[in-house]
Motif scaffolding. Structure first.
Motif, PDB file in Angstrom:
ATOM      1  N   HIS A   3       0.652  -1.049   0.005  1.00 26.11           N
ATOM      2  CA  HIS A   3       0.186  -0.038  -0.041  1.00 26.11           C
ATOM      3  C   HIS A   3       0.938   1.318   0.041  1.00 26.11           C
ATOM      4  O   HIS A   3       0.554   2.133   0.829  1.00 26.11           O
ATOM      5  N   THR A   4       1.996   1.272  -0.861  1.00 23.98           N
ATOM      6  CA  THR A   4       2.564   2.792  -0.962  1.00 23.98           C
ATOM      7  C   THR A   4       1.770   3.526  -1.769  1.00 23.98           C
ATOM      8  O   THR A   4       2.153   4.334  -2.272  1.00 23.98           O
ATOM      9  N   ASN A   5       0.564   3.046  -2.162  1.00 23.98           N
ATOM     10  CA  ASN A   5      -0.211   3.894  -3.287  1.00 23.98           C
ATOM     11  C   ASN A   5      -0.818   5.019  -2.384  1.00 23.98           C
ATOM     12  O   ASN A   5      -1.753   5.581  -3.069  1.00 23.98           O
ATOM     13  N   ARG A   6      -0.615   5.296  -1.195  1.00 25.33           N
ATOM     14  CA  ARG A   6      -1.386   6.292  -0.409  1.00 25.33           C
ATOM     15  C   ARG A   6      -1.123   7.521  -1.022  1.00 25.33           C
ATOM     16  O   ARG A   6       0.000   8.045  -1.446  1.00 25.33           O
ATOM     17  N   TYR A  65      -3.170   4.914  -9.327  1.00 26.44           N
ATOM     18  CA  TYR A  65      -1.985   4.279  -8.896  1.00 26.44           C
ATOM     19  C   TYR A  65      -1.242   3.644 -10.235  1.00 26.44           C
ATOM     20  O   TYR A  65      -0.248   3.588 -10.387  1.00 26.44           O
ATOM     21  N   TYR A 108       6.025   5.425  -5.264  1.00 24.62           N
ATOM     22  CA  TYR A 108       5.398   6.014  -4.413  1.00 24.62           C
ATOM     23  C   TYR A 108       5.498   7.616  -4.792  1.00 24.62           C
ATOM     24  O   TYR A 108       6.294   7.782  -5.489  1.00 24.62           O
TER      25      TYR A 108
END
Lengths: 288, 286
Positions: free
Chosen positions: B80-83, B88, B214
């Motif tokens: 979940h580095t897509n914050r 994404y 990211y």
């Protein structure tokens, strides 16, 4: 002006042969080699300490990698070549012939001494640019670009290169389908398309059939007249006798004899055919 | 090394020292003369590079596709580095393709001299042709990858806008920077053969620092200001941001990003070209 044909006393034998006076009135020097020493850097096989950390340290501290050695391939060579000469370089394997040619071509920096040339010396080494997976015609274009021809010049020369290589329909097939003789013919045809000031040939004529050999000798003859000076490294002593006007015999990086072809080749044959190796050579072998 | 004791003047008029390094202007002129060779050699090595595989040229597209799939799986779905990133998959694709241009230039630039020793030992030409040619191969691959990238952008819902044209100057500046990179590593690798072993690590660290998977802006929030300035000055992330601002929905690239990109491109190229040229007479001694 000094004589074009200089005899040197050999280290332990072979007295000087009669020097023949050069035919031209004022010979023009094209290559001057003075006190030339060349080192071949060799990276040792199977050395230890090749990890990333060790490599990083070497990178940062500019240390010499362990196991790096140099071979002193040419040790103090002096000669002057003149316009119109075809000089054969002979000598056993590892005597420094090819290394010397590379220095004359300006591909290698001398460790000591210098090489001076009139115009550009080119090694007949176009094969390095060519790619086996590509067709002959693609390779003709690539090879010609590599030796410095412009696209326009290539278009002009293309037909005569194909004709000289004489490989027929094979020119449209990938080069790795060629026989070694055909490959050699194409390479020679490309390399000989441009007339350099000084032409350097390293064993290029070793392959190829008799007909091609005759034609390439003919071409070398023409190049010599157009170009100026030709150097030929070969183990084929017959070719050397037939095409060269002067022969330099190298052994262990030094000149043993420099003079007219028949005299030098005869002396060379006499020493090597009789199995009588010079002491230095024997010592070098024992070390390995 | 040239022996200082050797005669500096020619032994006879008209003779030149063989293998002497040419003055930079003359060197550049000869490099220009060989431009077609650089292009032809790049084309040839690009096509020959794939000839031993069943799928051949298709790997040009498959390799980046597989890379995106792997990164999406690991960074998007697992870590979940897509914050803070709206689209994404598009964000990641642009990042992977654009950054791999830098990466390929770095690794193949290191091979420019060492991988072409046969050529360097046989023919006389400005050696700058070789890093130029490896960079061209990498650029060619980036352009091929646009065939994959454009459908991904459209399918994931990015609209086509005029701002996409900003890709042209962005890729141009990046290409100059990649050329600078190749010149630099080509000379280092020619001197230190172990460079090839160490570069994969360098390039991986660089990738993690460049915000390929990211958002650098989101990440920099909550860190010290020097962290964010390192991250924004890093050329890898600069060229990524330009490309992303061009094709993804959002604000246009800020002017100072363009300025940093141009500075890296032109400054880097000038310095690295001089650096490469200064080593010219030693490349044949490798």
């Amino acid at each position: 002006m000094s004589d074009a044909l200089i005899d040197r006393p050999a280290a332990d034998e072979t007295e000087a042969h009669e020097a023949v006076a050069p035919e031209t009135v004022a010979p023009e020097p094209t290559v001057v080699v003075s006190d030339l020493h060349l080192l071949n850097r060799i990276i040792g096989k199977g050395r230890r300490g090749g990890g990333a950390a060790a490599a990083a340290r070497r990178l940062l501290l500019r240390e010499q990698a362990p196991g790096q050695r140099s071979v002193h391939a040419v040790r103090g060579v002096d000669f002057t070549a003149y316009r119109g000469e075809a000089i054969g370089l002979i000598g056993p394997n590892g005597s420094g012939k090819s290394t010397l040619l590379r220095a004359v071509a300006g591909l290698m920096a001398p460790a000591q001494g210098a090489v001076w040339t009139r115009g550009q010396a080119s090694l007949l080494g176009v094969s390095a640019a060519m790619m086996g997976g590509m067709s002959g015609d693609d390779n003709i274009v690539l090879g010609c670009l590599a030796i410095g021809m412009t696209p326009a010049e290539i278009a002009e020369e293309y037909e005569s290169i194909c004709e000289f290589a004489d490989i027929g329909e094979f020119v449209h097939l990938p080069m790795n389908t060629y026989s070694s003789g055909m490959g050699a013919r194409l390479r020679f045809a490309i390399a000989a398309a441009r007339v350099p000031d000084i032409l350097l040939i390293d064993e290029a004529l070793a392959t190829g059939d008799a007909r091609f050999r005759r034609r390439s000798e003919q071409r070398i003859h023409e190049l010599r007249e157009e170009a100026g000076t030709v150097f030929l490294v070969s183990h084929g002593l017959t070719i050397i006798r037939e095409t060269c006007t002067r022969v330099i015999w190298l052994e262990d990086g030094r000149i043993v004899l420099d003079g007219p072809p028949d005299a030098v080749v005869d002396a060379y044959v006499e020493r090597h055919e009789n199995g009588d190796r010079p002491p230095a050579r024997r010592a070098a072998r024992a070390r390995r | 090394m040239i022996d200082p004791a050797a005669p500096a003047s020619a032994p006879a008029p008209g003779l030149q020292r063989a293998g002497a390094r040419l003055p930079i202007a003359e060197y550049s002129r000869r490099l220009w003369e060989r431009r077609w060779f650089a292009v032809a050699y790049a084309n040839a090595s690009n096509s020959v590079g794939y000839e031993r595989s069943f799928l051949g040229q298709a790997w040009q597209l498959l390799t980046p596709l597989l890379n995106i799939a792997v990164y999406y799986l690991i960074f998007g779905l697992l870590l979940h580095t897509n914050r803070g990133v709206p689209n994404y998959i598009a964000f990641l694709s642009v990042g992977v393709f654009v950054f791999s241009f830098c990466q390929t230039s770095l690794t193949s630039g290191a091979q420019a001299i060492t991988g072409n020793l046969g050529l360097v030992r046989a023919l006389q030409f400005p050696r700058a042709v070789l890093p130029l040619s490896t960079t061209l191969v990498a650029l060619l691959r980036l352009l091929y990858s646009l065939i994959v990238i454009v459908p991904i952008l459209l399918i994931s819902g990015e609209p086509v806008t005029w701002r996409w044209l900003e890709l042209l100057p962005a890729i141009f500046l990046q290409a100059l920077f990649c050329l600078a990179l190749s010149f630099t590593v080509a000379r280092i690798a020619a001197r230190v053969p172990d460079t090839t072993q160490i570069l994969p690590f360098v390039s991986r660290v660089w990738m993690y620092m460049s915000g390929v998977m990211y958002s650098v802006q989101v990440f920099a929030q909550g860190h010290a200001s020097w962290v964010s300035s390192v991250l924004t000055l890093n050329p890898g992330s600069v060229y990524l941001q330009l490309a992303r601002h061009a094709v993804l929905v959002g604000s246009p690239a800020p002017l100072n990003t363009w300025l940093i990109a141009a500075a890296w491109a032109f400054g880097g190229l000038a310095v690295s070209y001089l650096y490469f040229w200064r080593g010219e007479d030693q490349y044949g001694n490798v």
